[in-house]
Design a protein around this motif. Sequence first.
Motif, PDB file in Angstrom:
ATOM      1  N   GLU A   1       0.835  -1.203   0.000  1.00 27.37           N
ATOM      2  CA  GLU A   1       0.000   0.000   0.000  1.00 27.37           C
ATOM      3  C   GLU A   1       0.873   1.258   0.000  1.00 27.37           C
ATOM      4  O   GLU A   1       0.597   2.224  -0.712  1.00 27.37           O
ATOM      5  N   LEU A   2       1.938   1.230   0.775  1.00 28.33           N
ATOM      6  CA  LEU A   2       2.857   2.363   0.831  1.00 28.33           C
ATOM      7  C   LEU A   2       3.487   2.609  -0.538  1.00 28.33           C
ATOM      8  O   LEU A   2       3.535   3.744  -1.008  1.00 28.33           O
ATOM      9  N   ASN A   3       3.948   1.561  -1.192  1.00 32.42           N
ATOM     10  CA  ASN A   3       4.543   1.714  -2.525  1.00 32.42           C
ATOM     11  C   ASN A   3       3.536   2.284  -3.515  1.00 32.42           C
ATOM     12  O   ASN A   3       3.884   3.122  -4.349  1.00 32.42           O
ATOM     13  N   GLY A   4       2.295   1.844  -3.432  1.00 31.63           N
ATOM     14  CA  GLY A   4       1.253   2.382  -4.308  1.00 31.63           C
ATOM     15  C   GLY A   4       0.988   3.848  -4.042  1.00 31.63           C
ATOM     16  O   GLY A   4       0.863   4.653  -4.977  1.00 31.63           O
ATOM     17  N   ASP A   5       0.927   4.221  -2.760  1.00 28.63           N
ATOM     18  CA  ASP A   5       0.695   5.622  -2.411  1.00 28.63           C
ATOM     19  C   ASP A   5       1.872   6.502  -2.823  1.00 28.63           C
ATOM     20  O   ASP A   5       1.684   7.631  -3.280  1.00 28.63           O
TER      21      ASP A   5
END
Length: 128
Positions: A38-42
């Motif tokens: 999720e962090l990488n996507g954000d």
Amino acid sequence: MTRLAAASRRFILLAAAAVIAGCDIGLEPRITKGQNAELNGDVAAYHLCVAHTAATIDDGQSPIRDVATAAMDRCLPVAAEISKLLDGAKLSDDVKSRYLEELLASASRQSAIMLRRRRDPDWDMGSI
């Protein structure tokens, strides 16, 4: 392909590299794989927001640093999502702060590079 599309594509590739390398300060052992995904996507969404916004608001005359800063300011809601995700992870305030500092520095540099290339396709990355 238009110059903007080519510059945007290069920026996205550079941003992806920044996600993989530039913002890695040892979060992996402290967050779950789901949180990391999720962090990488954000982070990718933030870099894309900054790139798109910078390209949209660039008048070709304003100092590149000012355009990059304005783009980052307009993308603060996306950065806030990253901050919320980091707050939800069990990380020290120091680690969160360093991660966000690196994220902002990376976004600033990558948007400046993209704008410089957009303004001068023959630019050799000598200086921004």
